[in-house]
Motif scaffolding. Structure first.
Motif, PDB file in Angstrom:
ATOM      1  N   ALA A  22     -21.225   8.574   2.238  1.00 58.83           N
ATOM      2  CA  ALA A  22     -21.576   7.407   1.424  1.00 58.83           C
ATOM      3  C   ALA A  22     -21.098   6.090   2.021  1.00 58.83           C
ATOM      4  O   ALA A  22     -21.675   5.039   1.730  1.00 58.83           O
ATOM      5  CB  ALA A  22     -21.018   7.577   0.021  1.00 58.83           C
ATOM      6  N   THR A  23     -20.078   6.123   2.852  1.00 60.55           N
ATOM      7  CA  THR A  23     -19.572   4.867   3.414  1.00 60.55           C
ATOM      8  C   THR A  23     -20.402   4.365   4.594  1.00 60.55           C
ATOM      9  O   THR A  23     -20.271   3.200   4.966  1.00 60.55           O
ATOM     10  CB  THR A  23     -18.108   5.005   3.853  1.00 60.55           C
ATOM     11  OG1 THR A  23     -18.014   5.992   4.875  1.00 60.55           O
ATOM     12  CG2 THR A  23     -17.206   5.373   2.682  1.00 60.55           C
ATOM     13  N   ASP A  24     -21.256   5.204   5.174  1.00 61.81           N
ATOM     14  CA  ASP A  24     -22.009   4.795   6.370  1.00 61.81           C
ATOM     15  C   ASP A  24     -22.819   3.509   6.184  1.00 61.81           C
ATOM     16  O   ASP A  24     -22.662   2.565   6.966  1.00 61.81           O
ATOM     17  CB  ASP A  24     -22.899   5.929   6.874  1.00 61.81           C
ATOM     18  CG  ASP A  24     -22.117   7.031   7.573  1.00 61.81           C
ATOM     19  OD1 ASP A  24     -20.922   6.829   7.883  1.00 61.81           O
ATOM     20  OD2 ASP A  24     -22.703   8.106   7.808  1.00 61.81           O
ATOM     21  N   PRO A  25     -23.689   3.410   5.167  1.00 68.66           N
ATOM     22  CA  PRO A  25     -24.445   2.155   5.046  1.00 68.66           C
ATOM     23  C   PRO A  25     -23.547   0.970   4.703  1.00 68.66           C
ATOM     24  O   PRO A  25     -23.804  -0.157   5.150  1.00 68.66           O
ATOM     25  CB  PRO A  25     -25.450   2.440   3.926  1.00 68.66           C
ATOM     26  CG  PRO A  25     -24.886   3.589   3.162  1.00 68.66           C
ATOM     27  CD  PRO A  25     -24.080   4.381   4.147  1.00 68.66           C
ATOM     28  N   LYS A 103     -10.752  -3.494   3.673  1.00 72.52           N
ATOM     29  CA  LYS A 103     -10.411  -2.107   3.327  1.00 72.52           C
ATOM     30  C   LYS A 103     -11.566  -1.509   2.545  1.00 72.52           C
ATOM     31  O   LYS A 103     -12.174  -2.174   1.709  1.00 72.52           O
ATOM     32  CB  LYS A 103      -9.128  -2.055   2.498  1.00 72.52           C
ATOM     33  CG  LYS A 103      -7.925  -2.569   3.252  1.00 72.52           C
ATOM     34  CD  LYS A 103      -6.699  -2.608   2.382  1.00 72.52           C
ATOM     35  CE  LYS A 103      -5.553  -3.236   3.183  1.00 72.52           C
ATOM     36  NZ  LYS A 103      -4.480  -3.679   2.334  1.00 72.52           N
ATOM     37  N   MET A 104     -11.841  -0.233   2.810  1.00 68.97           N
ATOM     38  CA  MET A 104     -12.926   0.460   2.152  1.00 68.97           C
ATOM     39  C   MET A 104     -12.400   1.728   1.507  1.00 68.97           C
ATOM     40  O   MET A 104     -11.608   2.448   2.097  1.00 68.97           O
ATOM     41  CB  MET A 104     -14.009   0.800   3.186  1.00 68.97           C
ATOM     42  CG  MET A 104     -15.266   1.372   2.595  1.00 68.97           C
ATOM     43  SD  MET A 104     -16.540   1.645   3.858  1.00 68.97           S
ATOM     44  CE  MET A 104     -16.641   0.054   4.633  1.00 68.97           C
ATOM     45  N   ASN A 105     -12.852   1.996   0.286  1.00 70.27           N
ATOM     46  CA  ASN A 105     -12.443   3.189  -0.432  1.00 70.27           C
ATOM     47  C   ASN A 105     -13.667   3.779  -1.125  1.00 70.27           C
ATOM     48  O   ASN A 105     -14.387   3.067  -1.824  1.00 70.27           O
ATOM     49  CB  ASN A 105     -11.369   2.837  -1.463  1.00 70.27           C
ATOM     50  CG  ASN A 105     -10.866   4.047  -2.192  1.00 70.27           C
ATOM     51  OD1 ASN A 105     -10.793   5.141  -1.649  1.00 70.27           O
ATOM     52  ND2 ASN A 105     -10.508   3.848  -3.451  1.00 70.27           N
ATOM     53  N   SER A 106     -13.880   5.054  -0.916  1.00 69.78           N
ATOM     54  CA  SER A 106     -15.013   5.737  -1.529  1.00 69.78           C
ATOM     55  C   SER A 106     -14.528   6.566  -2.702  1.00 69.78           C
ATOM     56  O   SER A 106     -13.642   7.404  -2.557  1.00 69.78           O
ATOM     57  CB  SER A 106     -15.688   6.637  -0.486  1.00 69.78           C
ATOM     58  OG  SER A 106     -16.746   7.346  -1.074  1.00 69.78           O
ATOM     59  N   GLY A 107     -15.106   6.304  -3.863  1.00 64.80           N
ATOM     60  CA  GLY A 107     -14.764   7.069  -5.049  1.00 64.80           C
ATOM     61  C   GLY A 107     -15.521   8.387  -5.078  1.00 64.80           C
ATOM     62  O   GLY A 107     -16.389   8.646  -4.245  1.00 64.80           O
ATOM     63  N   VAL A 118     -15.018  -2.235  -1.439  1.00 58.34           N
ATOM     64  CA  VAL A 118     -14.527  -2.950  -0.267  1.00 58.34           C
ATOM     65  C   VAL A 118     -13.727  -4.148  -0.760  1.00 58.34           C
ATOM     66  O   VAL A 118     -14.180  -4.879  -1.646  1.00 58.34           O
ATOM     67  CB  VAL A 118     -15.685  -3.424   0.636  1.00 58.34           C
ATOM     68  CG1 VAL A 118     -15.166  -4.239   1.814  1.00 58.34           C
ATOM     69  CG2 VAL A 118     -16.509  -2.237   1.132  1.00 58.34           C
ATOM     70  N   THR A 119     -12.545  -4.327  -0.194  1.00 59.29           N
ATOM     71  CA  THR A 119     -11.737  -5.513  -0.482  1.00 59.29           C
ATOM     72  C   THR A 119     -11.470  -6.235   0.828  1.00 59.29           C
ATOM     73  O   THR A 119     -11.421  -5.616   1.896  1.00 59.29           O
ATOM     74  CB  THR A 119     -10.398  -5.154  -1.168  1.00 59.29           C
ATOM     75  OG1 THR A 119      -9.679  -4.249  -0.335  1.00 59.29           O
ATOM     76  CG2 THR A 119     -10.634  -4.531  -2.541  1.00 59.29           C
ATOM     77  N   PHE A 120     -11.300  -7.548   0.742  1.00 58.01           N
ATOM     78  CA  PHE A 120     -11.032  -8.347   1.940  1.00 58.01           C
ATOM     79  C   PHE A 120     -10.508  -9.718   1.525  1.00 58.01           C
ATOM     80  O   PHE A 120     -10.687 -10.154   0.389  1.00 58.01           O
ATOM     81  CB  PHE A 120     -12.300  -8.499   2.804  1.00 58.01           C
ATOM     82  CG  PHE A 120     -13.498  -9.014   2.052  1.00 58.01           C
ATOM     83  CD1 PHE A 120     -13.728 -10.379   1.903  1.00 58.01           C
ATOM     84  CD2 PHE A 120     -14.402  -8.127   1.483  1.00 58.01           C
ATOM     85  CE1 PHE A 120     -14.830 -10.846   1.199  1.00 58.01           C
ATOM     86  CE2 PHE A 120     -15.513  -8.581   0.778  1.00 58.01           C
ATOM     87  CZ  PHE A 120     -15.726  -9.944   0.645  1.00 58.01           C
TER      88      PHE A 120
END
Length: 176
Positions: A22-25, A103-107, A118-120
């Motif tokens: 799910a994080t790819d796109p 930072k990326m986090n997948s639920g 995504v946070t930045f």
């Protein structure tokens, strides 16, 4: 003897399935966004150009974008439907600094949708401490469509409220 080729085939299939998560796109959209904000010397790349739009976004999102694009935020040079936004939809801004601390986090996926957060920090070049240290938060709804993960909506979070880019595009298409 047949077992070995079958085992290799299943191993390769599971490797490819794991690779397309799910994080790819979202990673690809964030790479474009980071590149855009990292330099003023290169040409801006739009995440909604035909290629990334077709590869990274759901058919529903593409349809909403096509309708909204009939109402461009600014005049185009070639009289083609233009970008309906007058700003970067990921950073929700026309101005900013190079993105920091991305930072990326997948639920966990639920009901066929995975929430990728995504946070930045995008104001690190500003001298005001409260602005400089502020963290932006964006959520991506990722679904599986035709066997691959695609972004179905984008939600920016501000003051505890989440918006919807799909809803924004629908409003633009209605001329609101």
């Amino acid at each position: 003897m047949r077992t070995l080729p079958l085992a290799i085939a299943f191993s390769l299939l599971s490797t490819f399935a794991a690779a397309a998560d799910a994080t790819d796109p979202v990673r690809q959209v964030m790479k474009i966004t980071e590149d855009n904000w990292n330099t003023v010397d290169s040409e801006w790349k739009y995440i909604f150009d035909p290629d990334p739009l077709a590869r990274l976004f759901s058919k529903r999102f593409q349809a909403a974008y096509a309708e909204a694009a009939k109402h461009p935020a600014y005049e185009t040079e070639n009289n083609q439907p233009g970008d309906p936004f007058g700003y970067d939809v990921i950073t929700s801004s026309q101005d900013g600094c190079p993105l920091q601390e991305v930072k990326m986090n997948s639920g966990a996926g639920a009901s066929g949708m995975t929430d990728v957060t995504v946070t930045f920090k995008m104001w690190t070049c500003v001298d005001e401490a409260d602005v400089k240290d502020s963290v932006s938060e964006v959520h991506f709804d990722v679904i599986d469509e035709d066997g691959k993960p695609v972004i179905d909506d984008i939600h920016r979070v501000a003051d505890g409220e989440r918006d919807s880019v799909i809803e924004e595009m629908q409003s633009i298409a209605k001329g609101e």
